[in-house]
Design a protein around this motif. Sequence first.
Motif, PDB file in Angstrom:
ATOM      1  N   LYS A 119       0.818  -1.212   0.000  1.00  0.00           N
ATOM      2  CA  LYS A 119       0.000   0.000   0.000  1.00  0.00           C
ATOM      3  C   LYS A 119       0.853   1.264   0.000  1.00  0.00           C
ATOM      4  CE  LYS A 119      -3.408   2.524   2.684  1.00  0.00           C
ATOM      5  NZ  LYS A 119      -4.089   2.672   3.964  1.00  0.00           N
ATOM      6  N   GLU A 120       1.818   1.345   0.902  1.00  0.00           N
ATOM      7  CA  GLU A 120       2.543   2.592   1.123  1.00  0.00           C
ATOM      8  C   GLU A 120       3.704   2.809   0.162  1.00  0.00           C
ATOM      9  OE1 GLU A 120       3.552   2.444   5.273  1.00  0.00           O
ATOM     10  OE2 GLU A 120       1.445   2.358   5.874  1.00  0.00           O
ATOM     11  N   VAL A 121       4.437   1.762  -0.156  1.00  0.00           N
ATOM     12  CA  VAL A 121       5.614   1.906  -1.015  1.00  0.00           C
ATOM     13  C   VAL A 121       5.267   1.662  -2.487  1.00  0.00           C
ATOM     14  CG1 VAL A 121       7.951   1.058  -1.502  1.00  0.00           C
ATOM     15  CG2 VAL A 121       7.157   1.271   0.870  1.00  0.00           C
ATOM     16  N   LEU A 122       4.550   0.570  -2.745  1.00  0.00           N
ATOM     17  CA  LEU A 122       4.214   0.225  -4.136  1.00  0.00           C
ATOM     18  C   LEU A 122       2.940   0.913  -4.619  1.00  0.00           C
ATOM     19  CD1 LEU A 122       5.080  -3.582  -3.994  1.00  0.00           C
ATOM     20  CD2 LEU A 122       6.522  -1.692  -4.823  1.00  0.00           C
ATOM     21  N   GLN A 123       2.233   1.579  -3.710  1.00  0.00           N
ATOM     22  CA  GLN A 123       1.012   2.335  -4.044  1.00  0.00           C
ATOM     23  C   GLN A 123      -0.085   1.448  -4.634  1.00  0.00           C
ATOM     24  OE1 GLN A 123       0.717   5.913  -3.386  1.00  0.00           O
ATOM     25  NE2 GLN A 123       2.409   5.213  -2.124  1.00  0.00           N
ATOM     26  N   MET A 124      -0.164   0.209  -4.181  1.00  0.00           N
ATOM     27  CA  MET A 124      -1.237  -0.688  -4.631  1.00  0.00           C
ATOM     28  C   MET A 124      -2.508  -0.348  -3.867  1.00  0.00           C
ATOM     29  SD  MET A 124       0.701  -4.336  -4.974  1.00  0.00           S
ATOM     30  CE  MET A 124       2.020  -4.555  -6.171  1.00  0.00           C
ATOM     31  N   ARG A 125      -3.626  -0.482  -4.541  1.00  0.00           N
ATOM     32  CA  ARG A 125      -4.910  -0.162  -3.920  1.00  0.00           C
ATOM     33  C   ARG A 125      -5.660  -1.396  -3.437  1.00  0.00           C
ATOM     34  NH1 ARG A 125      -7.276   4.967  -7.175  1.00  0.00           N
ATOM     35  NH2 ARG A 125      -5.297   6.053  -7.341  1.00  0.00           N
ATOM     36  N   GLU A 126      -5.256  -2.558  -3.949  1.00  0.00           N
ATOM     37  CA  GLU A 126      -5.914  -3.799  -3.560  1.00  0.00           C
ATOM     38  C   GLU A 126      -4.995  -4.977  -3.834  1.00  0.00           C
ATOM     39  OE1 GLU A 126      -9.499  -4.315  -5.961  1.00  0.00           O
ATOM     40  OE2 GLU A 126      -8.591  -3.110  -7.519  1.00  0.00           O
ATOM     41  N   LEU A 127      -5.273  -6.077  -3.156  1.00  0.00           N
ATOM     42  CA  LEU A 127      -4.516  -7.307  -3.319  1.00  0.00           C
ATOM     43  C   LEU A 127      -5.469  -8.486  -3.352  1.00  0.00           C
ATOM     44  CD1 LEU A 127      -1.601  -6.970  -0.709  1.00  0.00           C
ATOM     45  CD2 LEU A 127      -1.383  -6.926  -3.197  1.00  0.00           C
ATOM     46  N   MET A 128      -4.967  -9.574  -3.880  1.00  0.00           N
ATOM     47  CA  MET A 128      -5.677 -10.840  -3.815  1.00  0.00           C
ATOM     48  C   MET A 128      -4.809 -11.807  -3.019  1.00  0.00           C
ATOM     49  SD  MET A 128      -7.303 -11.169  -7.625  1.00  0.00           S
ATOM     50  CE  MET A 128      -8.864 -11.925  -7.156  1.00  0.00           C
ATOM     51  N   ALA A 129      -5.374 -12.948  -2.692  1.00  0.00           N
ATOM     52  CA  ALA A 129      -4.641 -14.033  -2.050  1.00  0.00           C
ATOM     53  C   ALA A 129      -5.351 -15.323  -2.431  1.00  0.00           C
ATOM     54  CB  ALA A 129      -4.625 -13.867  -0.537  1.00  0.00           C
ATOM     55  N   ILE A 130      -4.585 -16.396  -2.521  1.00  0.00           N
ATOM     56  CA  ILE A 130      -5.183 -17.687  -2.833  1.00  0.00           C
ATOM     57  C   ILE A 130      -4.688 -18.725  -1.831  1.00  0.00           C
ATOM     58  CG2 ILE A 130      -5.508 -17.206  -5.290  1.00  0.00           C
ATOM     59  CD1 ILE A 130      -3.008 -18.928  -5.862  1.00  0.00           C
ATOM     60  N   ASP A 156      -6.558 -21.536 -14.025  1.00  0.00           N
ATOM     61  CA  ASP A 156      -5.963 -22.017 -15.263  1.00  0.00           C
ATOM     62  C   ASP A 156      -4.646 -22.727 -14.986  1.00  0.00           C
ATOM     63  OD1 ASP A 156      -8.061 -20.873 -16.627  1.00  0.00           O
ATOM     64  OD2 ASP A 156      -6.931 -19.110 -17.278  1.00  0.00           O
ATOM     65  N   GLY A 157      -4.486 -23.899 -15.552  1.00  0.00           N
ATOM     66  CA  GLY A 157      -3.259 -24.650 -15.391  1.00  0.00           C
ATOM     67  C   GLY A 157      -3.200 -25.480 -14.119  1.00  0.00           C
ATOM     68  N   GLU A 158      -4.231 -25.422 -13.305  1.00  0.00           N
ATOM     69  CA  GLU A 158      -4.262 -26.181 -12.047  1.00  0.00           C
ATOM     70  C   GLU A 158      -5.321 -27.273 -12.127  1.00  0.00           C
ATOM     71  OE1 GLU A 158      -2.215 -25.604  -9.419  1.00  0.00           O
ATOM     72  OE2 GLU A 158      -1.237 -23.975 -10.506  1.00  0.00           O
ATOM     73  N   THR A 159      -5.296 -28.175 -11.162  1.00  0.00           N
ATOM     74  CA  THR A 159      -6.282 -29.262 -11.131  1.00  0.00           C
ATOM     75  C   THR A 159      -7.099 -29.263  -9.847  1.00  0.00           C
ATOM     76  OG1 THR A 159      -4.627 -30.760 -10.206  1.00  0.00           O
ATOM     77  CG2 THR A 159      -4.875 -30.749 -12.612  1.00  0.00           C
ATOM     78  N   GLU A 160      -6.648 -28.510  -8.848  1.00  0.00           N
ATOM     79  CA  GLU A 160      -7.327 -28.487  -7.550  1.00  0.00           C
ATOM     80  C   GLU A 160      -8.102 -27.180  -7.368  1.00  0.00           C
ATOM     81  OE1 GLU A 160      -7.192 -31.074  -5.324  1.00  0.00           O
ATOM     82  OE2 GLU A 160      -5.995 -32.176  -6.800  1.00  0.00           O
ATOM     83  N   LEU A 161      -9.150 -27.257  -6.567  1.00  0.00           N
ATOM     84  CA  LEU A 161      -9.953 -26.087  -6.238  1.00  0.00           C
ATOM     85  C   LEU A 161      -9.113 -25.099  -5.425  1.00  0.00           C
ATOM     86  CD1 LEU A 161     -12.930 -25.340  -6.752  1.00  0.00           C
ATOM     87  CD2 LEU A 161     -13.447 -26.234  -4.482  1.00  0.00           C
ATOM     88  N   THR A 162      -9.251 -23.809  -5.735  1.00  0.00           N
ATOM     89  CA  THR A 162      -8.528 -22.742  -5.053  1.00  0.00           C
ATOM     90  C   THR A 162      -9.523 -21.748  -4.487  1.00  0.00           C
ATOM     91  OG1 THR A 162      -6.622 -22.956  -6.516  1.00  0.00           O
ATOM     92  CG2 THR A 162      -6.854 -20.867  -5.381  1.00  0.00           C
ATOM     93  N   ARG A 163      -9.274 -21.300  -3.283  1.00  0.00           N
ATOM     94  CA  ARG A 163     -10.088 -20.265  -2.657  1.00  0.00           C
ATOM     95  C   ARG A 163      -9.417 -18.921  -2.959  1.00  0.00           C
ATOM     96  NH1 ARG A 163     -12.390 -21.753   3.156  1.00  0.00           N
ATOM     97  NH2 ARG A 163     -13.593 -23.166   1.867  1.00  0.00           N
TER      98      ARG A 163
END
Length: 175
Positions: A119-130, A156-163
Motif C-alpha cells: 500500500k505505502e511503497v508500491l502504491q497498490m490499492r488492492e490485493l488478492m490471495a489464494i 488455469d493450469g491447475e487441477t485443484e480447487l482454489t479459494r
Amino acid sequence: MIILETTRLVLRLFNSTDAAFVNTLLNSPGWLKHIGDRGIRSDEDAARWITERPLTAQQRDGFSFYVVTEKSSGNALGICGLVKRDALPLTDIGYAFLESAQGQGYAREAAAGVMRYAKEVLQMRELMAITSPENTASNQLLQKLGFRMQEEKILDGETELTRIYHIAFTNTEQH
C-alpha cells in the motif's frame, strides 16, 4: 537487500546462500500438500528456482517473494511477498513457513508488513490471495488480515480447487 522490517522479522531479497533453506521449505509437508511439488530435489534445483522465480519477478515487477528471517538470530523462517500470476487479475500475497516457525504469529506479522509495503511503497490499492480450501490456518489468517473470500474455482493450469480472496485498502491515514 532488506525490503522491510517488523517488530521481530526482517524480509529481504533472496541470495545464493538461501538454496538449502529453499530446498527444505519447498519439500516440507505443508508446502507439498497446500502449494504443490515444484520439482526441487537438490540445493542446485533450489538455487535455480531462486533465480528463475523470485529474483526474476523482482527485476520484472519490482516485487517478489522475500525471505523472512528472525531479526534476533537471522535464521530464515519462511517466505512472504507479492506475486503477479497470469491466472489472477491483481497481484496477490503469499507466504509459507517452515514447520518449526508455524504457530508463533510470524506469518501474520510478515503478511501485515507486506500489505503495508504494497500500500505505502508500491502504491497498490488492492490485493488478492489464494489458498487451498482445506488449508484452515491460511484461510483463517487471510480473514484476520481483512481479506474477504470472493470465490472458489480451479485456476488455469491447475487441477485443484482454489479459494480466492480480495482486499481493497482504505485511506486511513491520519493528518
